[in-house]
Design a protein around this motif. Structure first.
Motif, PDB file in Angstrom:
ATOM      1  N   THR A  80       7.111 -13.210   4.158  1.00 35.10           N
ATOM      2  CA  THR A  80       5.689 -12.970   3.925  1.00 35.10           C
ATOM      3  C   THR A  80       5.196 -11.800   4.760  1.00 35.10           C
ATOM      4  O   THR A  80       4.438 -10.945   4.280  1.00 35.10           O
ATOM      5  N   GLN A  83       6.492  -8.551   3.269  1.00 36.31           N
ATOM      6  CA  GLN A  83       5.810  -8.151   2.048  1.00 36.31           C
ATOM      7  C   GLN A  83       4.544  -7.351   2.335  1.00 36.31           C
ATOM      8  O   GLN A  83       4.154  -6.494   1.536  1.00 36.31           O
ATOM      9  N   HIS A  84       3.896  -7.611   3.457  1.00 37.23           N
ATOM     10  CA  HIS A  84       2.657  -6.911   3.808  1.00 37.23           C
ATOM     11  C   HIS A  84       2.876  -5.807   4.832  1.00 37.23           C
ATOM     12  O   HIS A  84       1.910  -5.237   5.343  1.00 37.23           O
ATOM     13  N   SER A  85       4.131  -5.483   5.112  1.00 38.17           N
ATOM     14  CA  SER A  85       4.408  -4.493   6.156  1.00 38.17           C
ATOM     15  C   SER A  85       3.951  -3.091   5.761  1.00 38.17           C
ATOM     16  O   SER A  85       3.687  -2.262   6.645  1.00 38.17           O
ATOM     17  N   GLN A  86       3.843  -2.810   4.459  1.00 40.50           N
ATOM     18  CA  GLN A  86       3.435  -1.476   4.030  1.00 40.50           C
ATOM     19  C   GLN A  86       2.012  -1.152   4.457  1.00 40.50           C
ATOM     20  O   GLN A  86       1.670   0.005   4.707  1.00 40.50           O
ATOM     21  N   TRP A  87       1.172  -2.203   4.535  1.00 45.33           N
ATOM     22  CA  TRP A  87      -0.223  -1.975   4.893  1.00 45.33           C
ATOM     23  C   TRP A  87      -0.421  -1.873   6.401  1.00 45.33           C
ATOM     24  O   TRP A  87      -1.483  -1.410   6.855  1.00 45.33           O
ATOM     25  N   LEU A  88       0.547  -2.322   7.175  1.00 44.45           N
ATOM     26  CA  LEU A  88       0.360  -2.366   8.622  1.00 44.45           C
ATOM     27  C   LEU A  88       0.263  -0.975   9.227  1.00 44.45           C
ATOM     28  O   LEU A  88      -0.456  -0.771  10.212  1.00 44.45           O
ATOM     29  N   TRP A 135       6.296  -2.480  10.909  1.00 46.26           N
ATOM     30  CA  TRP A 135       6.455  -1.478   9.836  1.00 46.26           C
ATOM     31  C   TRP A 135       7.782  -0.741   9.974  1.00 46.26           C
ATOM     32  O   TRP A 135       8.496  -0.547   8.978  1.00 46.26           O
ATOM     33  N   SER A 138      10.679  -2.817   8.820  1.00 44.12           N
ATOM     34  CA  SER A 138      10.749  -2.845   7.356  1.00 44.12           C
ATOM     35  C   SER A 138      11.296  -1.535   6.803  1.00 44.12           C
ATOM     36  O   SER A 138      12.098  -1.523   5.863  1.00 44.12           O
TER      37      SER A 138
END
Length: 436
Positions: A80, A83-88, A135, A138
């Motif tokens: 989870t 999946q949101h690491s691009q926005w960090l 980030w 990832s």
């Protein structure tokens, strides 16, 4: 339900365990931080005309918030988070830009590093450290082969780090800038980057950092006072000379908890940047060795967990562990080195021990992520062990064919093997000169 579905269901029911060494060291550092903030902040509180336990109370509140955040991270699946690491990365830049927005940013001692949250100030770079590590972990997982083989993939995270460092230098915050660059270089090396390619950015970056360091007069003053603090012990060398006096008074076993003299308005920032000097005075050389051992154990165990994750091809988890280990080890090394007079003065706190809301909260969150990595590693190891046990043939199944096997044919009665390319041809094992 098919056999594969049943097996998947059984594997999902398997849980893991948090690494006891990481959990124990984290709790030990947190407890030590509470004790030392309570001891070191009494003189500071008296100088601010507040109650003697003012800073201790706030530190405990920040620690409870950090523990709550750590528990939340420990209960969150790594997939989870990934999946949101691009926005960090976007959040990192937003936080560092927000400190310059009037009404949002807050200036302390001429540095614009804090966000005004109403109830308290929050230092943006503390959150940026953790978000950037996630980030970069990832990124290294998604472009592992490209990072090893191409210049572009290697230079992209370096360019991102340079952008973040540029915003940090505008605050200004040279210490966190150097730390962020060191974490980037370390994670790239552990991620498998081609080492000869790393020499170019390093050879360019080190002179640039040196020029930036000597461009500001106050940084030059810190460097010269570090080399000889006794030359001007009441001005430029005041912090370091008082820290060294505290360390010297501690000798082997210290003067005892609460008996420090230097913390009584002599040692500046006794409860934050120079809390290690108070530890040295009250607990002596053995106390300093114990603190160093705690950080060495934390970093070593984190590197070990990261290595095991990479071996099991859980690269995102492994790189997260590597990044947090680099963060904790480098920051504690610099903070301890400054207090002992081994490094020039930098505004870096001692993780989990120094007083500070944003530092304590985000360090707890980072340790929560590290514990989550250890939990999923243990769970994966248990799942692999279960699959191997289920797929292993039972002893009765192995003994049955052996009991019903026909007696070996004498060597003279065996037919010569026919040479050919057919896969249906029964393979004849060589006798290697043995007589059956």
């Amino acid at each position: 339900m098919s056999d594969s579905a049943r097996q998947a269901t059984r594997l999902d029911a398997i849980g893991g365990h948090f690494d006891p060494w990481l959990l124990g060291i984290s709790c030990a550092l947190a407890c030590l931080g509470v004790v030392m903030v309570g001891s070191a902040s009494i003189g500071v509180a008296d100088g601010h005309d507040v109650g003697p336990f003012y800073f201790l109370t706030r530190h405990v509140v920040f620690l409870l918030v950090g523990v709550a955040m750590a528990i939340w991270v420990m209960r969150t699946e790594l997939k989870t988070i990934e999946q949101h690491s691009q926005w960090l990365l976007l959040v990192c830049f937003v936080l560092l830009i927000a400190v310059f927005v009037p009404g949002v940013g807050h200036t302390v001692n001429g540095a614009r590093r804090w966000l005004n949250l109403g109830v308290s100030n929050f230092q943006a770079v503390e959150a940026v450290k953790l978000l950037y590590i996630v980030w970069l972990a990832s990124y290294l997982k998604r472009y592992s082969e490209e990072v090893t083989a191409t210049w572009g993939a290697m230079l992209k995270p370096i360019g991102v780090a340079v952008g973040l460092v540029g915003l940090l230098l505008l605050q200004p915050d040279f210490g966190s800038s150097s730390l962020l660059l060191a974490i980037t270089a370390g994670m790239l090396v552990l991620g498998g980057v081609n080492m000869p390619r790393m020499f170019g950015p390093v050879l360019i970056g080190l002179p640039v950092l040196a020029i930036i360091a000597i461009a500001e007069p106050y940084r030059v003053t810190r460097l010269t006072s570090f080399l000889d603090p006794w030359q001007d012990p009441f001005k430029t060398g005041y912090q370091l000379t008082n820290a060294l006096m505290a360390v010297g008074r501690g000798e082997w076993l210290g003067v005892g908890l609460g008996a420090s003299v230097q913390k009584l308005s002599y040692l500046p920032e006794a409860h934050t940047d120079f809390i290690m000097a108070v530890i040295a005075e009250e607990f002596g050389f053995l106390g300093v060795c114990a603190v160093v051992a705690l950080y060495a154990g934390l970093a070593g165990r984190a590197f070990w967990v990261g290595l095991k994750c990479v071996e099991m091809r859980r690269h995102f988890a492994g790189y997260c562990a590597f990044g947090i280990a680099l963060w904790m080890s480098l920051q504690s090394f610099v903070s301890i080195g400054v207090n002992l007079g081994l490094l020039p003065t930098k505004g870096l706190t001692l993780p989990m021990i120094s007083y500070g809301g944003s530092s304590v909260i985000m360090t707890c969150a980072a340790l929560g992520l590290l514990l989550r990595v250890s939990y999923e590693l243990d769970r994966a190891q248990r799942q692999v062990a279960r699959v191997r046990n289920e797929n292993a043939p039972s002893p009765t199944a192995q003994a049955a064919p052996a009991a019903s096997a026909p007696a070996p044919t004498p060597l003279a009665a065996r037919k010569p093997a026919t040479r050919g390319t057919s896969r249906l041809q029964q393979r004849v094992e060589p006798t290697l000169g043995r007589i059956a």
